[in-house]
Design an enzyme around this catalytic site. Structure first.
Site, PDB file in Angstrom:
ATOM      1  CE  LYS A 175      24.954  51.210  16.167  1.00 30.18           C
ATOM      2  NZ  LYS A 175      23.677  50.675  15.856  1.00 30.18           N
ATOM      3  NE  ARG A 209      17.415  56.381   8.807  1.00 30.99           N
ATOM      4  CZ  ARG A 209      17.190  55.744   9.833  1.00 30.99           C
ATOM      5  NH1 ARG A 209      17.105  54.482   9.703  1.00 30.99           N
ATOM      6  NH2 ARG A 209      16.860  55.979  11.119  1.00 30.99           N
ATOM      7  N   GLY A 263      10.052  62.991   4.922  1.00 30.22           N
ATOM      8  CA  GLY A 263      10.949  62.118   4.594  1.00 30.22           C
ATOM      9  C   GLY A 263      11.281  61.417   6.023  1.00 30.22           C
ATOM     10  CB  CYS A 313       8.731  55.911   9.563  1.00 30.84           C
ATOM     11  SG  CYS A 313       9.616  55.383  11.009  1.00 30.84           S
TER      12      CYS A 313
END
EC number: 1.1.1.22
Length: 440
Positions: free
Chosen positions: A35, A331, A260, A263
């Site tokens: 990364k 997510r 969604g 958080c």
């Protein structure tokens, strides 16, 4: 000031780049060598508009650097921010603080002098107490202050949110830490962003309370949308009518398939668990989480109804997979539950998303990813608009209708007026609309 950011995920990378743009010297630390190498090469690990240019300009100005060496990264830092992941813990739904506590221990072991340790990650009440305990236990010889500084960044608009915040919340009672945090955020003084100092536990709770309240607004208008369909009312007008009351406000009153992202689902669940742990249950938030979970799958049933009640062997084209526009984040995206419901009913699914298809491919391996909206619509029995990307707001509906086997549009974001869809030859199904109630 010299700032170290532990973690180069969404919060860490955006915050680090923005702090550097303020003129601070920032070192971002991450254990993932691939990364760090990618970021140094100009490839961002997340999609956020403007982030690549912001990182590049500050690297060129030598205000921003990246390393995998935490000990080197924290040397001489005035403030060290912890911005690692806090996912929901498997089994009980609590926030998993493994990475936060591990970072705290490693930081303490690497420190060469007094430091202010700032938790930027979203964490439950009391986490800062434990961070401070861990650090003092590891290095009783050093003066450390643990601070809570929750982030309030919207994916897709994070840079603007950081530079022009509604408020900056800092949780500390330590005078030295207070002075450091004031200096760090001094560049925002001209923008007159409120700098709110509270107790550490209060700051931790503010973040969760804010997200839970917004999630409640979304879920409220979604349930009103269902009632609108039942009684023959129009949810967009209801939302406008109540949103003009400045005690309520118009934001987060857009009916859709449910919330969604990284958080709201995680934070509402963590707040619920905190309430239960302290024998102070938050029943409203419990209901919000339950209603939102069931709503996503219900949107799949809505599509099946639009197909006449039988999806087996039908081709469904989905536009938009990410949980919101201007991000590649999948997510808890509503599309996941919608696709699962349709696949369970025997439908064949193809999809297009401007940024999310790479991330979505591993989560929905049976879905065929297409090159553009028109390729997705070709031969489809129904077109489902799930995420309101700008590219989907001005589609050539007549062209799309001509490509489809049956011109049926399920607009889960209420982008297209009924008159416009009808003029293009579509049979339209919306969320909380009069046409939806009459058709279903």
């Amino acid at each position: 000031m010299k700032i170290t950011m532990i973690g180069t995920g969404y919060v860490g990378l955006v915050s680090g780049a923005c702090f550097a743009d303020f003129g601070h010297t920032v070192t971002c630390v991450d254990k993932d060598e691939s990364k760090i190498a990618a970021i140094r090469g100009g490839k961002m690990p997340i999609y956020e508009p403007g982030l690549d240019a912001l990182v590049a300009s500050n690297v060129a100005a030598k205000r921003l650097d990246f390393t995998t060496d935490l000990a080197e990264g924290v040397k001489g830092a005035d403030a060290i921010f912890i911005a690692v992941g806090t996912p929901s813990r498997r089994g009980d739904g609590h926030a998993d603080l493994t990475y936060v506590y591990a970072a705290a221990k490693e930081i303490a072991e690497a420190l060469d002098g007094p430091a202010v340790i700032v938790t930027k990650s979203t964490v439950p009440v009391g986490t800062g107490d434990e961070v401070e305990r861990i650090m003092r236990e590891a290095r009783p010889d050093l003066e450390v202050a643990a601070v809570s500084n929750p982030e309030f960044l919207r994916e897709g608009a994070a840079i603007g949110d950081f530079k022009r915040p509604d408020r900056i919340v800092v949780g500390t009672d330590d005078p030295r830490a207070t002075a450091v945090m004031r200096q760090i955020y001094r560049p925002l003084y001209l923008g007159e962003a409120p700098l709110i100092f509270t107790g550490r536990r209060t700051a931790e709770l503010i973040k969760y309370a804010a997200n839970a309240f917004l999630a409640t607004k979304i879920t409220f208008i979604n349930e009103i949308a269902d009632l609108c369909e039942a009684v023959g009312a129009e949810v967009k007008d209801v939302a406008r009518g109540i949103g003009l009351d400045n005690r309520i406000g118009s934001k987060f009153l857009h009916a859709g398939p449910g919330y969604g992202g990284s958080c709201f689902p995680k934070d509402t669940l963590a707040l619920i668990k905190t309430g239960q742990d302290f024998d102070s249950p938050i029943r409203i938030v419990e209901a919000v989480a339950q209603v939102n979970d069931t709503r996503k799958r219900a949107m799949g049933r809505k599509v099946i109804k639009a197909l006449g009640g039988d999806a087996r062997g039908k081709k469904v084209a989905i536009l938009g997979l990410t949980f919101k526009p201007n991000t590649d984040d999948m997510r808890d995206a509503p599309s996941l539950a919608i696709v699962q419901a349709l696949e369970d009913s025997g439908a064949d699914i193809c999809a297009y998303d401007p940024e999310g298809m790479e991330a979505a491919a591993s989560l929905m391996p049976r879905v065929k990813m297409m090159s553009d909206p028109y390729a997705a619509a070709e031969g489809a029995d129904v077109l489902v608009l799930v995420t309101e990307w700008d590219i989907f707001r001005a589609l050539d509906l007549k062209k799309i209708a001509g490509l489809m086997t049956a011109p049926v549009l399920v607009d889960l974001r209420n982008i297209y007026p009924a008159s416009e869809a009808a003029a293009a030859g579509f049979k339209l199904f919306r969320v909380g609309g009069v046409d939806a109630s009459s058709e279903m």
